[in-house]
Design an enzyme around this catalytic site. Sequence first.
Site, PDB file in Angstrom:
ATOM      1  N   GLY A 198       1.617  -8.183 -11.179  1.00 41.42           N
ATOM      2  CA  GLY A 198       0.481  -7.275 -11.321  1.00 41.42           C
ATOM      3  C   GLY A 198       0.900  -5.958 -11.925  1.00 41.42           C
ATOM      4  O   GLY A 198       2.035  -5.508 -11.736  1.00 41.42           O
ATOM      5  N   ARG A 217      -7.071  -2.813 -11.390  1.00 41.39           N
ATOM      6  CA  ARG A 217      -7.808  -1.794 -12.151  1.00 41.39           C
ATOM      7  C   ARG A 217      -8.538  -2.393 -13.350  1.00 41.39           C
ATOM      8  O   ARG A 217      -9.637  -1.954 -13.701  1.00 41.39           O
ATOM      9  CB  ARG A 217      -6.854  -0.704 -12.622  1.00 41.39           C
ATOM     10  CG  ARG A 217      -6.340   0.205 -11.536  1.00 41.39           C
ATOM     11  CD  ARG A 217      -5.521   1.334 -12.126  1.00 41.39           C
ATOM     12  NE  ARG A 217      -4.365   0.844 -12.852  1.00 41.39           N
ATOM     13  CZ  ARG A 217      -3.673   1.544 -13.751  1.00 41.39           C
ATOM     14  NH1 ARG A 217      -4.043   2.779 -14.041  1.00 41.39           N
ATOM     15  NH2 ARG A 217      -2.618   1.033 -14.352  1.00 41.39           N
ATOM     16  N   CYS A 251       0.841  -1.199   0.000  1.00 36.94           N
ATOM     17  CA  CYS A 251       0.000   0.000   0.000  1.00 36.94           C
ATOM     18  C   CYS A 251       0.879   1.253   0.000  1.00 36.94           C
ATOM     19  O   CYS A 251       1.738   1.422   0.862  1.00 36.94           O
ATOM     20  CB  CYS A 251      -0.915   0.015   1.217  1.00 36.94           C
ATOM     21  SG  CYS A 251      -2.046   1.434   1.240  1.00 36.94           S
TER      22      CYS A 251
END
Length: 672
Positions: free
Chosen positions: A515, A540, A403
């Site tokens: 990713g 996304r 994050c």
Amino acid sequence: MAQFPPGTAPIKAEYLLSGPAPSSAPDDDAAEGSRNCIGGTWRSEEPRSSGPSRKKMSKEEKKAQRGQNKGRRFGKIRDEFDLCWKIANGAACEHGTECRFNHDIASYLTTKPRDIRISRVTEISENSPFIPETPPDALSDASICPVFAELGECRYGFKCRFLGSHVRTDQVGSLSLFTDEVRMANAAVSAREVNFVGSEAQKMLRSKKYQFPIADAYMKEQKFAEDAPRKSEKETLIVLEPEQMEMEIELSSTPAGNSASIKEENEISVENSKILSEKVVQRTGDLSSQADTPDVPVRYREKKRLNWSGKTYLAPLTTVGNLPFRRLCVAYGADITCGEMGLATSLLSGSKEEWSLVRRHPSESTFGVQVAGNKPNTLVPTAEVLAKEIGSNLDFVDLNCGCPIDLVFKAGSGSALLDAAGKLGRIVVGMNKALGEIPVTVKLRTGVKEGQNTVHKLMPRLSTEFGASCLTLHGRTRQQRYTKLADWDYIKQCVEAVRAKEAEEDLVPVPIFGGGDCFSSQDYWSCVEQSGVDGVMVARGALIKPWIFTEIKEHREWDISSRERLDLIGKYAEYGLSHFGTDTAGVNATRRYLCESLSFQYRYTPIGLLERLPGRINDRTPTFRGRDDLETLLASDDSRDWVKISEMFLGPAPEAWSFTPKHKSNSYDSQG
């Protein structure tokens, strides 16, 4: 396409409309932002500047426009006449006349808004106006309650906005609720959500009375590991670099009460051999020196083996990755799902909202919970309570080390752990102890600072020494956020480093998922083939086109029609009502999250309109018209149109309700 700059979606000329050149791509950093709302509603006073004819924005103006709408508020909208829940479900209220809610069902029904009727997609026209204005009566059999249809009973009783589905009128005109015993029996296993943590456990957490025997024992080991070298300093040879020596001197001048926390912060600690490798080793926060530490790998043979090769994986997503959205993605082919990031401190404090994030739908065949924290003494107890309370319905626990948002990073959580390998190792080892056979997985970024990829040194240690059962790597640094394309060449380098270490230690390979920027079947399989990953974690791409998992599994690009997309939106509405509720508050919670989802889905450009395939996730889209009015509506960046779409399935939005998008870059009303 010559009139548009590079990076513009190549839309066929017959679908282009006159207007400004495409603006900059939406700010996807907001997709990883906080769930909290602060202050008042944010409003843009000016439309976005775009195109060569517009005034160039200053650096300050660009900064103000970027990011997340932190001032969003979504207050609950309740019935004007609030009926007691017990009475609403046909039961007796133990509080009697002292109950603060109303007990008069007849009076409640006279003020209650009319029933909602979810439109069938076949009834919606592809051209405006899309739905004929023929609303049903207040209690109409045309109203179908999604909860009752799935479970055979509706826990919202008379408060349900689809009451006509499960109420009868007797000969004297009295209303009574009814249930469907057959549906109830069938739903007991296949449809009811699981992972409800009881109020007693949450109460014990809030009052600090919850017992953590495994975590407590582990932290005692850690304390012993820190204290042991101090008693035998003369017997231990420690070689420090000059800059480390300066930090050590600074530590020696620190008051005793603060020395332990600062020592942990700078990652200069000597660890007990019994924790990781049955011998004493010295660890530092310098990643370059860690590859040479003579640690013996810890092998967690009791862990469940994760056989994830070839499976599709929906990334954990803050706010938008809720249970209804995960359920939607499963319906379109997602195999592995993970709950929204939960904060370890909030879980340990018994937060009702945080514990709601661990709910699981039976359709989620492989499900995990993601947690974020910065210390073993919060993450290890969190792992232990997860194992105790929901372990039977938990396939893995994912540790967030990726994050990038400031509030998480500055607290030492998320991607901050990338530069704290010693601490991260203690966290993963401790979580493994607390979780028993439940595997620990770790989500990572390539590094913290742009141009300084470091995770290739950390990943082999996570799988061979610390016991991580799966690694997922987002191909960007924390500092890059979404400003550059994911670095799949570096992801390949990391995969090779892990595989080499596993071969050297004669260990069974753990799954590795990459990713970043995956937006089509072609993207997916190309990344798998070129980088050597076991799969791609889709984030996304799934938000913009949830049907991407169907494309991946069928190795094709789906030119999905507007009606098929509307069917998907209708499913989301039904799943949302089943999860959030069919009363007034639940309907508007569903509306809010449906609009959140549409704030991503509008960005999809139908591939039948493109001159070349596949579409690219970061392409900016010029103004275009769809192949029908419905396709044009679904491409609207005006948030008022998203509310209009929600009304097709959830009835008219209350006058007091409004939606402010999460992204500042689409938080304005379209001009003209």
